[in-house]
Design a protein around this motif. Sequence first.
Motif, PDB file in Angstrom:
ATOM      1  N   PRO A   8      -5.866  -2.370  -3.164  1.00 35.73           N
ATOM      2  CA  PRO A   8      -5.769  -0.829  -3.289  1.00 35.73           C
ATOM      3  C   PRO A   8      -5.139  -0.472  -4.726  1.00 35.73           C
ATOM      4  N   ASP A  10      -3.025   1.198  -7.726  1.00 38.81           N
ATOM      5  CA  ASP A  10      -1.382   1.257  -7.845  1.00 38.81           C
ATOM      6  C   ASP A  10      -0.931   2.729  -7.370  1.00 38.81           C
ATOM      7  N   ASN A  12      -1.468   4.251  -4.746  1.00 37.93           N
ATOM      8  CA  ASN A  12      -0.769   4.411  -3.388  1.00 37.93           C
ATOM      9  C   ASN A  12       0.561   3.993  -3.462  1.00 37.93           C
ATOM     10  N   SER A  13       1.255   4.827  -3.673  1.00 38.88           N
ATOM     11  CA  SER A  13       2.999   4.610  -3.680  1.00 38.88           C
ATOM     12  C   SER A  13       3.566   4.258  -2.473  1.00 38.88           C
ATOM     13  N   LEU A  14       4.411   3.353  -2.568  1.00 39.29           N
ATOM     14  CA  LEU A  14       5.269   3.013  -1.219  1.00 39.29           C
ATOM     15  C   LEU A  14       6.741   3.717  -1.079  1.00 39.29           C
ATOM     16  N   THR A  17       8.352   4.679   2.260  1.00 39.57           N
ATOM     17  CA  THR A  17       7.690   3.920   3.549  1.00 39.57           C
ATOM     18  C   THR A  17       8.777   2.974   4.153  1.00 39.57           C
ATOM     19  N   ASP A  45       9.674  -2.178  -4.865  1.00 36.21           N
ATOM     20  CA  ASP A  45       8.521  -1.217  -4.807  1.00 36.21           C
ATOM     21  C   ASP A  45       8.661  -0.077  -4.149  1.00 36.21           C
ATOM     22  N   SER A 245       3.167  -3.634   8.621  1.00 35.08           N
ATOM     23  CA  SER A 245       2.387  -4.814   7.917  1.00 35.08           C
ATOM     24  C   SER A 245       2.465  -6.167   9.110  1.00 35.08           C
ATOM     25  N   PRO A 256       4.887  -5.620   1.323  1.00 34.79           N
ATOM     26  CA  PRO A 256       4.333  -4.476   0.550  1.00 34.79           C
ATOM     27  C   PRO A 256       2.977  -4.237   0.116  1.00 34.79           C
ATOM     28  N   ASP A 257       2.294  -5.454  -0.195  1.00 38.05           N
ATOM     29  CA  ASP A 257       0.847  -5.579  -0.663  1.00 38.05           C
ATOM     30  C   ASP A 257       0.047  -5.088   0.834  1.00 38.05           C
ATOM     31  N   ARG A 260       0.375  -1.352   1.126  1.00 39.90           N
ATOM     32  CA  ARG A 260      -0.399  -0.431   0.138  1.00 39.90           C
ATOM     33  C   ARG A 260      -1.915  -0.623   0.512  1.00 39.90           C
ATOM     34  N   ALA A 264      -4.357   2.479   1.819  1.00 39.99           N
ATOM     35  CA  ALA A 264      -5.608   2.764   1.229  1.00 39.99           C
ATOM     36  C   ALA A 264      -6.705   2.747   1.835  1.00 39.99           C
TER      37      ALA A 264
END
Length: 294
Positions: A8, A10, A12-14, A17, A45, A245, A256-257, A260, A264
Amino acid sequence: MAQKIIHPADTNSLAGTIDFHCHTGPDVSPRSINDLDLVRLAKKDGMRGIVLKNHYAITSDRAQLAMQEIGGIEVFGGIALNLSVGGINAEAVRRMAQFDGHRGKVVWLPTVDAENSFEHGPGPRKFVPVVKNGKPVPELAEVFRVVAENDLILETGHSTPAESLLLIPAAKQAGVKKIVVTHAMLLGATLSQVKQMATMGAVVEFCWQTYLSKSNGKIIVDNKAVANCAEVIKTVGAEHFIIDSDLGQKGNPLHPDGMRAFIAALKANGLSEHEIDLVARKNPAQLLDLDTGK
C-alpha cells in the motif's frame, strides 16, 4: 485467482485506527512480535488502539501493563472461553473484568475449542459447545449476565453462522449491548446471514489475515475475496462492520502493515473515505466506549 500482494501507498494513514484482533507473544503458538513491541509500533504508526487476543489466557493484565509501560495509545484485552479457562466460565469472565486498569473489554466465545471444526482435522477431540438442541447452552446465561453487567463486548468466536444467529438474540435479550460476529464470512456466513446479523444489532468483523496465503515464500492476497468483502460492506452498510488484522503469525506481515494493506485494498474496491473511517476508526471506537468525534 489470488495475485501477488501490492504494497500500500504511504498515503493510507493509520491515524485513529483501531486493530480489534491482534495476536502477540508470549503465546502457545509462535508469534512474530510481543505485546510491548506491537504497542510501540502501533503508537509510532499513529494508531489509536489495539485489542490483544489470546486463545488460551486472559489479556486484560497484559493490556494494563502495556498502558503503564508505554501509554499514549489505547490497549485492551479480553478472554476467550476455551478449555484452558474452563470453557463457558462466567467466573473467569468476572475476574477478567476486575483486573487493575479495567482494560479487559472483550469476551470471545470458544475459538480453537469451538464445536465448529473448521480449523481442525478429522477425529475425536474435546470441544466447548455453545448451542444444544437449537438453543444456547444454559451456562451461557450467566456469562451473558456478567457481560451485560460490566458492559463488555461479546464476540461469537468460532461459532457457526447458524449458531451466531441463535446466540445474538439470546445475548441481546439478556442485556448485552455490544456483539461482534468474529470473522463471520471465513466461518461460512452468506450475505443473507450477514444481513440478518446486522439487523439483529451485531457488528460483523472482517480480518485481513483471512485473505493472505503463501506461495514460494511470498505473501499473496486473494483479491477476489477482498472484492467480495468490499461489496458486502457496501451492500449492508459500513456502519455494521469493523476491519482488523488478525495478524501476529510467524512469517506474516506485522499488524500495522496488514491494516494499511486492508485499507488500500478496500479503497481500490470502491470504499469511500467515510466508509473506511467507519470500519477502521469509529465503529471499533464506539464498541470500546472511546470518543468517536460525532
